[in-house]
Scaffold this active site. Sequence first.
Site, short mmCIF file in Angstrom:
data_model
loop_
_atom_site.label_atom_id
_atom_site.label_comp_id
_atom_site.label_asym_id
_atom_site.label_seq_id
_atom_site.Cartn_x
_atom_site.Cartn_y
_atom_site.Cartn_z
N PHE A 39 0.81 -1.21 0.00
CA PHE A 39 0.00 0.00 0.00
C PHE A 39 0.85 1.26 0.00
O PHE A 39 0.40 2.32 -0.41
CB PHE A 39 -0.92 0.01 1.23
CG PHE A 39 -0.17 -0.13 2.52
CD1 PHE A 39 0.45 0.96 3.11
CD2 PHE A 39 -0.07 -1.36 3.14
CE1 PHE A 39 1.15 0.83 4.30
CE2 PHE A 39 0.63 -1.50 4.33
CZ PHE A 39 1.23 -0.40 4.91
N GLY A 40 2.07 1.22 0.54
CA GLY A 40 2.89 2.41 0.69
C GLY A 40 3.69 2.34 1.97
O GLY A 40 4.12 1.27 2.39
N VAL A 69 4.22 3.73 6.25
CA VAL A 69 3.61 4.25 7.47
C VAL A 69 4.70 4.96 8.27
O VAL A 69 5.76 4.37 8.54
CB VAL A 69 2.95 3.14 8.31
CG1 VAL A 69 2.37 3.72 9.60
CG2 VAL A 69 1.86 2.45 7.51
N LYS A 100 -0.33 6.79 7.29
CA LYS A 100 -0.18 5.88 6.16
C LYS A 100 -0.19 6.71 4.88
O LYS A 100 -1.20 7.35 4.56
CB LYS A 100 -1.28 4.82 6.13
CG LYS A 100 -1.16 3.90 4.93
CD LYS A 100 -1.92 2.60 5.08
CE LYS A 100 -3.41 2.74 5.05
NZ LYS A 100 -4.09 1.43 4.99
N ASP A 155 -9.72 -9.01 5.29
CA ASP A 155 -8.26 -9.15 5.28
C ASP A 155 -7.73 -9.32 6.70
O ASP A 155 -6.79 -8.63 7.13
CB ASP A 155 -7.61 -7.95 4.61
CG ASP A 155 -6.18 -8.25 4.13
OD1 ASP A 155 -5.83 -9.44 4.06
OD2 ASP A 155 -5.44 -7.30 3.85
#
Length: 675
Positions: free
Chosen positions: A372-373, A375, A390, A488
Amino acid sequence: MPGLIWLCVLLIVSFHDDGVAVAGVGEFIYNGFAGSNLCLNGAASVTREGVLTLTSNNFNIQGHGFFPEAVPLIGPHGKSMSFSTTFVFAITPYHSGRSGDGLAFVICAAPDLSTALPGPYLGLVDPYNKFPATNPFFAIELDTAKDLEFEDIDNNHVAVDLNSLKSASSSTAGYYIDIDDDTEGYATEASFKALRLSNGNPMQVWVDYNSYNGQLDVALAPVPMSKPSLPLLSYSGYSVNLAKFLGFNDTVHVGFSAATGDEHGGTHQILGWSFSMSGPAKPLDYSLLPLKQEKDFKKKLIKWLLASSFIILLAGIIIACLLIRRWRKTRHEERTDQDWEAELGPRRFAYKDLRRATHGFHEMQLLGKGGFGQVYRGVLASSGIDIAVKRVSSDSRQGLTEFTAEIIILGRIRHRNLVRLVGYCRHKDELLLVYEYMPNGSLDSYLHAQTSSHVTLCWPQRLHIIKGVASGLLYLHEDWEQVVLHRDIKASNILLDGEMNGRLGDFGLARLHDHGADAHTTHVAGTRGYLAPELTRFGKATKATDVYAFGAFILEVTCGRRPVGLNVRGELLVLVQWVRNTWASCSGLIVDTVDPRLDDFVTNEAELVLKLGLLCSHPLPAARPGMRLVMHYLDGDLPLPEFSPGYLNITDVDQVLDEVPPSVSNTITGLSGGR
C-alpha cells in the site's frame, strides 16, 4: 562411437518456413514461431504474427510452450552436457500498471506442467502434491512479483531455480556496460543499468552452461543491444550439475512457463528463441522477429514528428494548456471538499501539518511499508498527540475507492479492539490516513521476527489478543448499525497498543451491507492462507469468510507459524492441515502443535483455542460458528462441542447433520448463526 552418434545428430539440419531452423534435437532457432509445432498447454498460443503468447491479461492463469522433441541433455555417466540458449521476451502489464507474476525458461523431465499452480508458483510447481519430486526442473525465472514465501529479493529480478522456487541465486534485473577503457583498450570498470522486466519492451536473455566446470552465466539486455561482456548473474560449483537436479533422466524437455496471480495480470510473450548444445546459440535475426512492422511504424512516426516542427509546437501548446487546466482543478479540489468528504466525519488534515509532524516523512520516522505504501510515526504540533500516517503510494493497490471505504468505516465505528482513525488528507495525487499511534507495532513482528530484538509473547498475552480481536470482529459483524466485512484478517493487520491489546486495522478492503442482506462483492480479496475455499471459487465475501480467516489467525497465534509456509525440510506446510493431522494421528496430541517457544501455556486453554481455530476453518461455511458463539466459547460461557478430526473433512452439508456426533449436530444452527 557415442561421440560419432552425437555428431550425426547435430549435423542433421532441416529448415522450415517463417524463420524456423531445426538442427536435430541438439540445435534449433525460431525467429518467430509462425508455422512451428511447439507443445503448448494452458493459456499458451501462437499468434498470427508468430508470437508465442504464454498468458493474456487474465488473472490467475498459466501457460507453457515446449520444444516438441526431447533433448538428450544428460550424457554418459550421468553427467550434464553443456548448452547455450538465447531468447527475446516481452512482459506487458495489465491496465493497473503492475504485472504478475513472471515467466521462466525451464528444463524439466516432462513437458506436462498442467497440474502446477499459477501466481507465485509461475506454473512450475504444485506445492500440495510435491510436484517437483515427480517432475524435477531447472529454471531461469524473470520474476515481477515479490513473494516472501520464497524469499524473493524484490519484484523485478532474474534468478536461478534448482528444483525449488526458493532461488539458488538472484539479481535485480539489469545489465552491465564497460566504461573507462585503459590505454590498451581494455575496460577497467562496469556500470550497472537497471531494467524493468514488465515495461512492455522486448528484451533478450542469454543463458550459457558449461558442464565441465559447472559454470552458469545469465545475461540480460534490451533489444537490439548485443550480449553484454559481463553477465548479470553467475553461478558455479557442483550444485549446478543439472543431471542431479533433473533426476538423471536420459532426455529432458526445454521450453517456457509463465503465470499471472489473483491481483495482477499481464501478457508474457516470447518473440524468438535459439538453442544449441554444440557451442554458443546462434544469434537471432531481429529483422525476422514478429512485431517488426509495429516497431518500424513507431520509428517512422518519431522521425516524422521530429521533421514536423509545426506539429511538435502545436502539441506542446496543447499539452501546456492541459497541464494548466489540471493544475487549476487540483487547486480547486484542495480548497473545496467533495460531496463524499462532507459526510465522512474524521478531521481533514492539511498536508503541511502532516509533513511537519513526520519531519518531512523522514526515513528515521518510518514504521513500516508494504504494497500500500509507507507508514510514518509523527507528533501533531498543535496537540502533541502521537500519530501514525499511512502514505498511500501512487502505484499501490489501494486507490481512491479503498481509501474512501477505510475513512467511511473507521470514521464512524468505535471499539476498544479496532484501530481508531484520527483523520485523513488528500494532496494532489497523494492519499494519507492518520491513525492513533500503536507503540508496540504489529503482531506479525512478534510472531515471525527473524531477530531476537522482539520478545516472545507469553500464552496469557496471546490468549488476550485472540479474545480482543474476536470481540472487535463480533462488533463489526453483529453489534454495529451495519454489517462490516473486513476481508483481510491476518497477523500483520493486528496492531498492539501500549497495554498489548490487539486492535484490528487496515480496512481498505472492507465492505458494508445492511443486516439481513447479502454483500455485493464478486472480487476475491484477502491474503493467501486466510482465504476460505468458497471465496476463491465464487468471489463472494460473507461473515463466514471472515470467520475462516479468523480461524487461520488464531491457529497462527497459537502455533507461531504462518498459515502457509515451509517446514524444516523445505516442504509446503498448510497450518490447518498440519494441526488437524497432528490431532488425528495415533501418537500425537493437538497441543503438540503449540508454539515450542511457549512453556507457560495452559493445556485446556490451548486445546480449546486450537480446536476452535479448526472449527472456524471448516471447509463448509455452514459448519463455522458465528462470532457471538466464538466469544461464548472463548469466555467459557458455553463448552465447545465435542467433534472428531474426521468432522473437519466433511464437504457435504447433509453429512454435517447426519454423520457428526449429537453434541455437534444439536448446535449446528448456532454454528452458522448470525449469517
